[in-house]
Scaffold this motif. Structure first.
Motif, PDB file in Angstrom:
ATOM      1  N   LEU A 193      -2.455   1.579   8.352  1.00  0.00           N
ATOM      2  CA  LEU A 193      -2.653   1.540   6.953  1.00  0.00           C
ATOM      3  C   LEU A 193      -3.918   1.886   6.536  1.00  0.00           C
ATOM      4  O   LEU A 193      -5.073   1.503   7.000  1.00  0.00           O
ATOM      5  N   SER A 194      -4.146   2.908   5.481  1.00  0.00           N
ATOM      6  CA  SER A 194      -5.177   3.050   4.945  1.00  0.00           C
ATOM      7  C   SER A 194      -5.330   2.831   3.368  1.00  0.00           C
ATOM      8  O   SER A 194      -4.495   3.166   2.753  1.00  0.00           O
ATOM      9  N   SER A 195      -6.585   2.333   2.905  1.00  0.00           N
ATOM     10  CA  SER A 195      -6.652   2.108   1.562  1.00  0.00           C
ATOM     11  C   SER A 195      -7.093   3.373   0.709  1.00  0.00           C
ATOM     12  O   SER A 195      -7.491   3.259  -0.433  1.00  0.00           O
ATOM     13  N   GLY A 196      -7.195   4.580   1.452  1.00  0.00           N
ATOM     14  CA  GLY A 196      -7.530   5.811   1.025  1.00  0.00           C
ATOM     15  C   GLY A 196      -9.067   6.510   1.386  1.00  0.00           C
ATOM     16  O   GLY A 196      -9.833   5.551   2.178  1.00  0.00           O
ATOM     17  N   TRP A 197      -9.535   7.634   0.769  1.00  0.00           N
ATOM     18  CA  TRP A 197     -10.480   8.352   1.433  1.00  0.00           C
ATOM     19  C   TRP A 197     -11.140   8.904   0.092  1.00  0.00           C
ATOM     20  O   TRP A 197     -10.720   9.119  -0.752  1.00  0.00           O
ATOM     21  N   GLN A 246      -2.703  -0.382  -3.428  1.00  0.00           N
ATOM     22  CA  GLN A 246      -1.520   0.033  -2.359  1.00  0.00           C
ATOM     23  C   GLN A 246      -2.206   0.662  -0.882  1.00  0.00           C
ATOM     24  O   GLN A 246      -3.515   1.076  -1.247  1.00  0.00           O
ATOM     25  N   LYS A 247      -1.511   0.803   0.049  1.00  0.00           N
ATOM     26  CA  LYS A 247      -1.848   1.547   1.141  1.00  0.00           C
ATOM     27  C   LYS A 247      -0.753   2.391   1.729  1.00  0.00           C
ATOM     28  O   LYS A 247       0.385   2.417   1.358  1.00  0.00           O
ATOM     29  N   LYS A 248      -1.536   3.442   2.502  1.00  0.00           N
ATOM     30  CA  LYS A 248      -0.820   4.438   2.823  1.00  0.00           C
ATOM     31  C   LYS A 248      -0.730   4.470   4.363  1.00  0.00           C
ATOM     32  O   LYS A 248      -1.719   4.228   4.891  1.00  0.00           O
ATOM     33  N   ARG A 249       0.398   4.923   4.843  1.00  0.00           N
ATOM     34  CA  ARG A 249       0.343   4.963   6.596  1.00  0.00           C
ATOM     35  C   ARG A 249      -0.175   6.334   7.054  1.00  0.00           C
ATOM     36  O   ARG A 249       0.309   7.344   6.627  1.00  0.00           O
ATOM     37  N   LEU A 250      -0.943   6.346   8.009  1.00  0.00           N
ATOM     38  CA  LEU A 250      -1.330   7.607   8.723  1.00  0.00           C
ATOM     39  C   LEU A 250      -1.308   7.268  10.165  1.00  0.00           C
ATOM     40  O   LEU A 250      -1.231   6.221  10.773  1.00  0.00           O
ATOM     41  N   TYR A 251      -1.261   8.206  10.833  1.00  0.00           N
ATOM     42  CA  TYR A 251      -1.272   8.740  12.247  1.00  0.00           C
ATOM     43  C   TYR A 251      -2.697   8.645  12.744  1.00  0.00           C
ATOM     44  O   TYR A 251      -3.397   9.197  12.300  1.00  0.00           O
ATOM     45  N   ALA A 252      -2.934   7.657  13.836  1.00  0.00           N
ATOM     46  CA  ALA A 252      -4.227   7.822  14.597  1.00  0.00           C
ATOM     47  C   ALA A 252      -4.102   7.270  15.782  1.00  0.00           C
ATOM     48  O   ALA A 252      -2.941   6.822  16.505  1.00  0.00           O
ATOM     49  N   ARG A 253      -5.060   7.799  16.597  1.00  0.00           N
ATOM     50  CA  ARG A 253      -5.050   7.403  18.245  1.00  0.00           C
ATOM     51  C   ARG A 253      -5.785   6.201  18.690  1.00  0.00           C
ATOM     52  O   ARG A 253      -6.458   5.689  17.927  1.00  0.00           O
ATOM     53  N   ASP A 254      -4.583   5.264  19.287  1.00  0.00           N
ATOM     54  CA  ASP A 254      -5.488   4.041  19.723  1.00  0.00           C
ATOM     55  C   ASP A 254      -6.047   4.227  20.900  1.00  0.00           C
ATOM     56  O   ASP A 254      -6.554   5.247  21.282  1.00  0.00           O
ATOM     57  N   ALA A 255      -6.698   2.954  21.453  1.00  0.00           N
ATOM     58  CA  ALA A 255      -7.688   3.027  22.738  1.00  0.00           C
ATOM     59  C   ALA A 255      -7.177   3.751  23.874  1.00  0.00           C
ATOM     60  O   ALA A 255      -7.986   4.330  24.655  1.00  0.00           O
ATOM     61  N   ASN A 256      -5.997   3.866  23.937  1.00  0.00           N
ATOM     62  CA  ASN A 256      -5.236   4.387  24.818  1.00  0.00           C
ATOM     63  C   ASN A 256      -4.807   5.945  25.057  1.00  0.00           C
ATOM     64  O   ASN A 256      -4.473   6.711  25.487  1.00  0.00           O
ATOM     65  N   GLY A 257      -5.319   6.370  23.541  1.00  0.00           N
ATOM     66  CA  GLY A 257      -5.162   7.734  23.228  1.00  0.00           C
ATOM     67  C   GLY A 257      -3.677   8.160  22.629  1.00  0.00           C
ATOM     68  O   GLY A 257      -3.271   9.471  22.614  1.00  0.00           O
TER      69      GLY A 257
END
Length: 139
Positions: A34-38, A17-28
């Protein structure tokens, strides 16, 4: 973290499965990705699961000696602590701690026991007994 830095380590605990994370795009700007984990997350999760398994083993021993109610074993086997179980049942933490005493738990009113049944998704009979030792916990 930047959008292109979102971890994709195929975590075992995510089971594909994947989980949704917040991240900054190219515009900041913040967006979701989606992340498959760490890998680090997997290590910490494994340690936490082993800790709860240890707590459950110790609670089983105490319950067999009548030093605590079987509720304590079930709480840990379901990866909960007093605070989480209190939140799940609507009891105050002091009430949950009190219910961890064998005599108190044995005399628990049916309507109170039902709250534990719902929170732990178990029947009253299951709540009152320890499973056989070779029964796997909630892994």
């Amino acid at each position: 973290m930047k959008l292109d830095e979102v971890p994709q380590d195929e975590s075992q605990s995510f089971e594909g499965q994947k989980k949704r994370l917040y991240a900054r795009d190219a515009n900041g700007e913040y967006t979701t990705a989606l992340s498959s984990g760490w890998e680090a997350e997997d290590v910490v999760l494994d340690q936490a699961v082993e800790e709860y398994n240890r707590f459950a083993r110790e609670a089983r021993e105490r319950a067999n000696l009548r030093l605590c109610s079987v509720l304590e074993y079930h709480m840990y086997a379901h990866r909960m602590d007093v605070t989480i179980l209190a939140q799940a049942t609507g009891f105050f933490r002091w009430q949950v701690r009190r219910h961890l005493k064998p005599a108190i738990f044995k005399g628990l009113a049916p309507h109170k026991l039902r709250r534990y049944e719902e929170a732990l998704q178990m029947t009253a009979e299951q709540l009152r007994t320890l499973p056989p030792e070779d029964t796997p916990q909630n892994d």
